[in-house]
Design a protein around this motif. Structure first.
Motif, mmCIF file in Angstrom:
data_model
loop_
_atom_site.group_PDB
_atom_site.id
_atom_site.type_symbol
_atom_site.label_atom_id
_atom_site.label_comp_id
_atom_site.label_asym_id
_atom_site.label_seq_id
_atom_site.Cartn_x
_atom_site.Cartn_y
_atom_site.Cartn_z
ATOM 1 N N TYR A 123 0.845 -1.202 0.000
ATOM 2 C CA TYR A 123 0.000 0.000 0.000
ATOM 3 C C TYR A 123 0.877 1.248 0.000
ATOM 4 C CZ TYR A 123 -3.969 -3.034 1.011
ATOM 5 O OH TYR A 123 -4.938 -3.997 0.936
ATOM 6 N N GLN A 124 0.239 2.398 -0.115
ATOM 7 C CA GLN A 124 0.977 3.657 -0.145
ATOM 8 C C GLN A 124 1.796 3.838 1.125
ATOM 9 O OE1 GLN A 124 -2.361 3.269 -0.868
ATOM 10 N NE2 GLN A 124 -3.118 5.031 -2.014
ATOM 11 N N GLN B 293 -9.113 4.356 2.647
ATOM 12 C CA GLN B 293 -9.762 3.055 2.589
ATOM 13 C C GLN B 293 -10.109 2.761 1.141
ATOM 14 O OE1 GLN B 293 -12.783 4.126 5.455
ATOM 15 N NE2 GLN B 293 -14.307 4.539 3.868
ATOM 16 N N HIS B 294 -10.705 1.580 0.914
ATOM 17 C CA HIS B 294 -10.936 1.146 -0.470
ATOM 18 C C HIS B 294 -12.087 1.888 -1.141
ATOM 19 C CE1 HIS B 294 -7.973 -2.010 0.003
ATOM 20 N NE2 HIS B 294 -8.563 -2.405 1.114
ATOM 21 N N ARG C 56 -7.895 6.886 -1.861
ATOM 22 C CA ARG C 56 -8.205 5.476 -2.083
ATOM 23 C C ARG C 56 -6.989 4.619 -1.747
ATOM 24 N NH1 ARG C 56 -8.663 2.210 -7.243
ATOM 25 N NH2 ARG C 56 -9.842 0.364 -6.640
ATOM 26 N N LYS C 57 -7.207 3.608 -0.936
ATOM 27 C CA LYS C 57 -6.145 2.703 -0.524
ATOM 28 C C LYS C 57 -5.943 1.661 -1.621
ATOM 29 C CE LYS C 57 -4.885 -0.184 3.460
ATOM 30 N NZ LYS C 57 -5.355 -0.697 4.781
ATOM 31 N N ILE C 58 -4.767 1.638 -2.234
ATOM 32 C CA ILE C 58 -4.528 0.739 -3.357
ATOM 33 C C ILE C 58 -3.190 0.015 -3.191
ATOM 34 C CG2 ILE C 58 -5.909 2.058 -5.015
ATOM 35 C CD1 ILE C 58 -3.293 3.277 -6.034
ATOM 36 N N LEU C 59 -3.112 -1.154 -3.812
ATOM 37 C CA LEU C 59 -1.873 -1.909 -3.839
ATOM 38 C C LEU C 59 -1.112 -1.590 -5.118
ATOM 39 C CD1 LEU C 59 -3.205 -5.366 -2.615
ATOM 40 C CD2 LEU C 59 -1.456 -3.998 -1.444
ATOM 41 N N THR C 60 0.193 -1.372 -4.975
ATOM 42 C CA THR C 60 1.033 -1.101 -6.128
ATOM 43 C C THR C 60 2.287 -1.980 -6.054
ATOM 44 O OG1 THR C 60 2.159 0.685 -4.932
ATOM 45 C CG2 THR C 60 0.251 1.302 -6.291
ATOM 46 N N GLU D 9 0.645 12.730 -2.160
ATOM 47 C CA GLU D 9 -0.656 12.723 -2.840
ATOM 48 C C GLU D 9 -1.663 13.664 -2.195
ATOM 49 O OE1 GLU D 9 -2.353 8.968 -4.179
ATOM 50 O OE2 GLU D 9 -0.495 7.973 -3.627
#
Length: 497
Positions: A388-389, A461-462, A486-490, A397
């Motif tokens: 996650y970030q 969160q998502h 937005r919580k995202i996987l990178t 951001e």
């Protein structure tokens, strides 16, 4: 006079209560670094009881220079670990809430429950989780230990107790000779300290022997018996029979007798507190011994770091192969059971842990270790392919590209807030899901003295919060800005795979 059966075999004699009383009164009592550090882990009653016992010893209390060195070297990491515990518990609670919400939605869809009734159930469910979160957060705030030594009550108390009762540093040449002797003993598997072979630096491997050498020298100077109080239960200190500690290693007792002409005794702090009423003039809470045992048991099971890392690499790889790095509670249970039955994981752990602690290690170390890595902290961040970030990315951001972390090193442990700067102004930024909103408001209130512009609350969160405008208004009333991220996987650029 005819020799008795203990003549020449004195070290086999079981210590009596009088032996302990005499040493506590007329001998030297040494507390190991692990006992001093555990003062942070004990509850307030237990901590006060152990401190009372230490105070009652007067000048019989003595702390080797190496013990204080290890205390100061490890103090901040212990405080950091304790600070992470409630955060991890809250993260587990959030995960359980999400699983519960999904279960309610799935059930309501199957029976065609009206939307209003479903929402009422979800509101009740969230209310329960929020109440539990609030209690955990309040307890965490009440039990927090400051890094600032000026505000640390434990440091202040130890300073008053140990002043004049601490050994001095040994000369450089004597220290170097002791480190060399420790290395020789490790190679020859002579106690104490040979089980610290897996530590990287010779100085760290020598820690136990340095304590031992300094105790020998001081006991020889004082010409008295010694009672060593330690939570270290490794076999390079203790003689063990059927899993029970029976006293110091015979080699240590013989060496002590040769050097000083006196006797060596050892006791764990839980046993010292359990017998405090009969051995000292100090009255303690009977439950304090149980609390010490709880802490000692938590630290007892030890998987060598290199073994833990190999296991974590395999576990992270297997989780990623499922295609879902965020396991549900049910998926966690299935995975843990599979790992226990697998010789490559459960079989390896069985070489280092009792059978009843393997499940605990997989849940608390493996599952949570992978979760920590996904969130960018802990020792296994390079073992996950996605994450996650990071705090730096959150600041970039939400605050803009001219803002950056004021202290990047503070992100090595779990956190939900940091100080950011643009070179001129300082801004407190904190983040979390909407269920954490009350905690984020409290964090903002605590940050007022450290920030020069309005703090930033990031709802991360998502999905966007349903009541976003209400949250923004509440944040504004508290003097803070609020944004949604937005919580995202990178892809993880540090991935070692």
């Amino acid at each position: 006079m005819t020799d008795g059966i203990f003549d020449g075999f004195e070290d086999y004699r079981t210590p009596t209560s009088d032996d302990y009383k005499n040493t506590l009164t007329n001998g030297m009592v040494v507390f190991d670094a692990n006992v001093l550090l555990n003062l942070y882990r004990f509850n307030s009653t237990t901590r006060a009881d152990l401190i009372k016992v230490m105070q009652s010893l007067g000048d019989g209390l003595w702390i080797p220079h190496q013990v204080m060195r290890e205390f100061w070297r490890n103090r901040e990491s212990v405080i950091d670990q304790l600070g992470e515990t409630p955060k991890e518990s809250l993260a587990k609670l959030d995960k359980a809430r999400q699983d519960a919400e999904e279960a309610v939605r799935a059930w309501s869809n199957r029976i065609y429950l009206p939307e209003g009734e479903r929402n009422d159930l979800l509101t009740k469910l969230n209310g329960v989780f929020q109440a539990v979160r609030g209690t955990i957060s309040e307890q965490a705030d009440a039990n927090a230990h400051p890094h600032d030594t000026n505000n640390d009550a434990i440091v202040t108390t130890l300073d008053s107790i140990l002043t004049g009762r601490k050994g001095s540093a040994v000369p450089v040449e004597d220290h170097e000779a002791a480190v060399a002797e420790a290395e020789r003993r490790i190679a020859a598997k002579e106690p104490p300290g040979y089980l610290d072979l897996d530590k990287t630096a010779p100085e760290n491997r020598a820690g136990d022997y340095l304590v031992w050498k300094q105790v020998l020298l001081e006991a020889e100077r004082r010409k008295c018996d010694v009672l060593l109080v330690t939570s270290d239960a490794k076999d390079d200190w203790w003689r063990r029979s059927k899993g029970q500690l029976r006293g110091p290693r015979l080699e240590l007792m013989a060496e002590f007798r040769r050097s000083t002409g006196r006797r060596l005794f050892m006791i764990q702090p839980s046993e010292l507190i359990r017998r405090a009423d009969s051995l000292t003039d100090v009255h303690v809470n009977p439950k304090s011994a149980d609390d010490i045992e709880r802490v000692e048991k938590t630290a007892a099971g030890s998987v060598p770091p290199e073994v833990a890392r190999e296991l974590m690499a395999e576990i992270c790889r297997r989780i990623e192969e499922t295609g879902e790095v965020n396991l549900t509670t049910a998926q966690e249970h299935r995975a843990i059971n599979e790992w226990i039955a697998d010789p490559a994981i459960g079989g390896v752990l069985a070489e280092h842990l009792p059978s009843d602690e393997i499940h605990l290690w997989l849940r608390n170390e493996a599952i949570m270790g992978q979760w920590r890595a996904l969130h960018g902290f802990g020792p296994y961040t390079d073992l996950v392919a996605v994450r996650y970030q990071t705090p730096a990315e959150i600041v970039d951001e939400t605050c803009g590209p001219n803002w950056y972390l004021r202290r990047p090193e503070t992100t090595k442990s779990m956190q939900s807030g940091c100080l950011a700067t643009n070179g001129t102004d300082v801004r407190y930024v904190c983040w979390g899901s909407e269920t954490m909103f009350d905690e984020l408001l409290r964090a903002v209130a605590r940050s007022q003295d450290t920030t020069t512009v309005r703090p930033m609350i990031v709802i991360m969160q998502h999905a966007e919060p349903v009541e976003f405008e209400y949250l923004r208004s509440a944040a504004d009333d508290a003097g803070a800005d609020l944004v949604y991220l937005r919580k995202i996987l990178t892809p993880n650029p540090d991935h070692a795979g």
